[in-house]
Design an enzyme around this catalytic site. Structure first.
Site, mmCIF file in Angstrom:
data_model
loop_
_atom_site.group_PDB
_atom_site.id
_atom_site.type_symbol
_atom_site.label_atom_id
_atom_site.label_comp_id
_atom_site.label_asym_id
_atom_site.label_seq_id
_atom_site.Cartn_x
_atom_site.Cartn_y
_atom_site.Cartn_z
ATOM 1 N N ASN A 9 0.892 -1.133 -0.128
ATOM 2 C CA ASN A 9 -0.005 0.049 -0.047
ATOM 3 C C ASN A 9 0.790 1.254 -0.119
ATOM 4 O O ASN A 9 1.669 1.382 1.101
ATOM 5 C CB ASN A 9 -0.865 0.134 1.369
ATOM 6 C CG ASN A 9 -1.922 1.232 1.595
ATOM 7 O OD1 ASN A 9 -1.478 2.276 1.038
ATOM 8 N ND2 ASN A 9 -3.187 0.821 1.619
ATOM 9 N N HIS A 12 0.834 6.224 1.699
ATOM 10 C CA HIS A 12 1.522 7.293 2.701
ATOM 11 C C HIS A 12 2.601 7.675 1.996
ATOM 12 O O HIS A 12 3.201 8.907 2.738
ATOM 13 C CB HIS A 12 1.970 6.490 4.072
ATOM 14 C CG HIS A 12 0.663 6.195 4.734
ATOM 15 N ND1 HIS A 12 -0.266 7.091 5.072
ATOM 16 C CD2 HIS A 12 -0.066 5.184 4.988
ATOM 17 C CE1 HIS A 12 -1.335 6.729 5.785
ATOM 18 N NE2 HIS A 12 -1.217 5.330 5.578
ATOM 19 N N HIS A 45 -5.769 3.771 -1.682
ATOM 20 C CA HIS A 45 -6.939 3.803 -1.132
ATOM 21 C C HIS A 45 -7.334 5.191 -1.729
ATOM 22 O O HIS A 45 -6.721 6.433 -1.125
ATOM 23 C CB HIS A 45 -6.782 3.933 0.395
ATOM 24 C CG HIS A 45 -8.386 4.071 1.013
ATOM 25 N ND1 HIS A 45 -8.364 4.021 2.369
ATOM 26 C CD2 HIS A 45 -9.502 4.489 0.414
ATOM 27 C CE1 HIS A 45 -9.801 4.316 2.683
ATOM 28 N NE2 HIS A 45 -10.207 4.657 1.719
ATOM 29 N N ARG A 47 -9.335 8.268 -0.921
ATOM 30 C CA ARG A 47 -10.323 8.725 0.060
ATOM 31 C C ARG A 47 -11.122 9.688 -0.359
ATOM 32 O O ARG A 47 -10.713 10.569 -1.375
ATOM 33 C CB ARG A 47 -9.765 9.189 1.466
ATOM 34 C CG ARG A 47 -9.009 7.775 2.084
ATOM 35 C CD ARG A 47 -8.235 8.415 3.588
ATOM 36 N NE ARG A 47 -9.507 8.426 4.263
ATOM 37 C CZ ARG A 47 -9.777 7.705 5.281
ATOM 38 N NH1 ARG A 47 -8.961 6.632 5.412
ATOM 39 N NH2 ARG A 47 -10.782 7.971 6.083
ATOM 40 N N ARG A 51 -7.031 12.645 0.986
ATOM 41 C CA ARG A 51 -6.109 13.290 1.832
ATOM 42 C C ARG A 51 -4.612 12.535 1.428
ATOM 43 O O ARG A 51 -3.478 13.074 1.943
ATOM 44 C CB ARG A 51 -6.133 12.881 3.205
ATOM 45 C CG ARG A 51 -6.101 11.417 3.667
ATOM 46 C CD ARG A 51 -6.460 11.518 5.128
ATOM 47 N NE ARG A 51 -7.728 11.411 5.394
ATOM 48 C CZ ARG A 51 -8.302 10.979 6.397
ATOM 49 N NH1 ARG A 51 -7.740 10.321 7.520
ATOM 50 N NH2 ARG A 51 -9.554 11.349 6.787
ATOM 51 N N GLU A 72 -8.681 0.447 -3.033
ATOM 52 C CA GLU A 72 -9.603 0.653 -2.093
ATOM 53 C C GLU A 72 -10.439 1.898 -1.923
ATOM 54 O O GLU A 72 -10.123 2.889 -2.328
ATOM 55 C CB GLU A 72 -8.543 0.820 -0.573
ATOM 56 C CG GLU A 72 -7.968 -0.507 -0.446
ATOM 57 C CD GLU A 72 -7.351 -0.355 1.030
ATOM 58 O OE1 GLU A 72 -7.348 0.598 1.712
ATOM 59 O OE2 GLU A 72 -6.545 -1.039 1.371
ATOM 60 N N THR A 103 -8.453 3.615 8.529
ATOM 61 C CA THR A 103 -9.701 2.993 8.481
ATOM 62 C C THR A 103 -9.768 2.036 9.856
ATOM 63 O O THR A 103 -8.894 1.156 10.296
ATOM 64 C CB THR A 103 -9.360 1.939 7.283
ATOM 65 O OG1 THR A 103 -9.101 2.571 6.283
ATOM 66 C CG2 THR A 103 -10.980 1.104 6.878
ATOM 67 N N GLU A 153 -11.332 -9.378 3.249
ATOM 68 C CA GLU A 153 -10.074 -8.968 3.978
ATOM 69 C C GLU A 153 -10.228 -8.843 5.581
ATOM 70 O O GLU A 153 -10.862 -8.148 5.710
ATOM 71 C CB GLU A 153 -9.329 -7.631 3.223
ATOM 72 C CG GLU A 153 -8.250 -7.447 4.058
ATOM 73 C CD GLU A 153 -6.971 -6.534 3.037
ATOM 74 O OE1 GLU A 153 -7.335 -6.508 1.971
ATOM 75 O OE2 GLU A 153 -6.345 -5.582 3.624
ATOM 76 N N HIS A 196 -3.782 -4.366 8.029
ATOM 77 C CA HIS A 196 -3.734 -3.394 8.815
ATOM 78 C C HIS A 196 -3.028 -3.390 9.772
ATOM 79 O O HIS A 196 -2.999 -4.344 10.725
ATOM 80 C CB HIS A 196 -5.248 -3.072 9.328
ATOM 81 C CG HIS A 196 -5.457 -1.375 9.430
ATOM 82 N ND1 HIS A 196 -6.082 -0.595 8.406
ATOM 83 C CD2 HIS A 196 -5.158 -0.820 10.326
ATOM 84 C CE1 HIS A 196 -5.866 0.678 8.895
ATOM 85 N NE2 HIS A 196 -5.438 0.440 10.279
HETATM 86 N N1 PXP Z 1 -6.084 -3.393 4.189
HETATM 87 C C1 PXP Z 1 -6.704 -2.376 4.054
HETATM 88 C C2 PXP Z 1 -8.084 -2.806 3.612
HETATM 89 C C3 PXP Z 1 -6.757 -0.883 4.432
HETATM 90 O O1 PXP Z 1 -7.691 -0.008 4.364
HETATM 91 C C4 PXP Z 1 -5.391 -0.640 4.816
HETATM 92 C C5 PXP Z 1 -5.037 0.815 5.332
HETATM 93 O O2 PXP Z 1 -5.177 1.477 4.141
HETATM 94 C C6 PXP Z 1 -4.357 -1.725 4.909
HETATM 95 C C7 PXP Z 1 -4.801 -3.054 4.160
HETATM 96 C C8 PXP Z 1 -2.900 -1.333 5.016
HETATM 97 O O3 PXP Z 1 -2.972 -0.977 6.553
HETATM 98 P P1 PXP Z 1 -1.347 -0.506 6.985
HETATM 99 O O4 PXP Z 1 -0.986 0.943 6.070
HETATM 100 O O5 PXP Z 1 -1.642 -0.028 8.330
HETATM 101 O O6 PXP Z 1 -0.239 -1.294 6.673
#
Ligand code: PXP
Length: 248
Positions: A9, A12, A45, A47, A51, A72, A103, A153, A196
């Site tokens: 992901n 960030h 994602h 949003r 952001r 996402e 999330t 998930e 997550h």
């Molecule tokens: N899976 C989903 C569905 C999420 O919403 C997120 C965060 O955007 C992640 C995985 C990844 O989480 P993290 O960034 O904490 O590793």
């Protein structure tokens, strides 16, 4: 055991870029580096408040990526339109509240079954693999199955938070719940993913669940990249995942 896919992901990277309103660091560049480091997919994602990832980032990712994009999104009409325009390999439906930092909980599928069934049908018809992000809860899994999702998930945030807080008994109870619910979802014919909050310290026990086919990991990897670089961070995560699944 089946190969456990790693979805990286890159949200960030965009968070850091947007903190200054500059064009860098570029999340698409990070996604291409992640591909080279062995990521099996890229997760982003979009949003409602944009952001981190923006509409342009999604367009550029769709053009640039060789691996699948896991898009996402919240279950809104706007996001459905965007997903249907791009037709990414996968969409993951997540809850989204404007005020939350991330999330925070899984999607409430059981209470919104009808609406969500109608919401995901066109996405599945367009060829997107539809995943639903939920807590490790039998009622939510059954509801996800009934609405026709291909994937669930499972939210690993509570497990990771308990670990970080040193609450060992709570962490182990949540891990046991995740393990049991992975097996339950798999028994219904759902593909099981998890994610997550996962870190080097917490990934192993989840990667060891035989039913889990994909982990989506972002925040920790992007943070770790500050110290080691993105590719070594991804390689180390990959190594820990493989070590937890010796037969893979
Ligand atoms: N899976 C989903 C569905 C999420 O919403 C997120 C965060 O955007 C992640 C995985 C990844 O989480 P993290 O960034 O904490 O590793």
């Amino acid at each position: 055991m089946d190969h456990l896919r790693l979805g990286v992901n890159i949200d960030h990277v965009a968070t850091v870029r947007n903190a200054r309103g500059s064009a860098y660091p570029d999340p698409v560049r990070a996604a291409k580096l992640a591909e080279e480091a062995g990521a099996d997919g890229i997760t982003a994602h979009l949003r409602e408040d944009r952001r981190h990832i923006t509409d342009t980032d999604i367009e550029r990712l769709m053009e640039a990526l060789s691996v699948p994009l896991n898009f996402e999104m919240a279950a809104t009409e706007e996001m459905q339109r965007i997903a249907l325009r791009h037709r990414p390999h996968a969409v993951c439906i997540v809850p989204e509240k404007r005020e939350e930092r991330t999330t925070e909980g899984g999607l409430e599928v059981a209470r919104e079954e009808n609406r969500l069934a109608h919401f995901i049908a066109p996405l599945a018809e367009a060829g997107c693999r539809v995943s639903i992000f939920i807590a490790a809860d039998a009622a939510q899994i059954e509801a996800a199955h009934r609405i026709g999702a291909a994937v669930v998930e499972l939210h690993t945030g509570a497990y990771c938070d308990f670990h970080a807080e040193g609450k060992v008994a709570e962490r182990d109870a949540e891990l046991a719940r995740l393990r049991e619910m992975s097996a339950f979802a798999h028994s219904l014919g759902l593909e099981v993913h998890a994610g997550h909050g996962l870190t080097y310290d917490t990934v192993g026990p989840v990667a060891a669940f035989p039913e889990v086919r994909e982990l989506n990991i972002g925040h920790f990897l992007i943070g770790e990249a500050i110290f080691t670089g993105l590719q070594p961070a991804i390689a180390e995560m990959r190594r820990l995942m493989d070590a937890a699944r010796p037969e893979a």
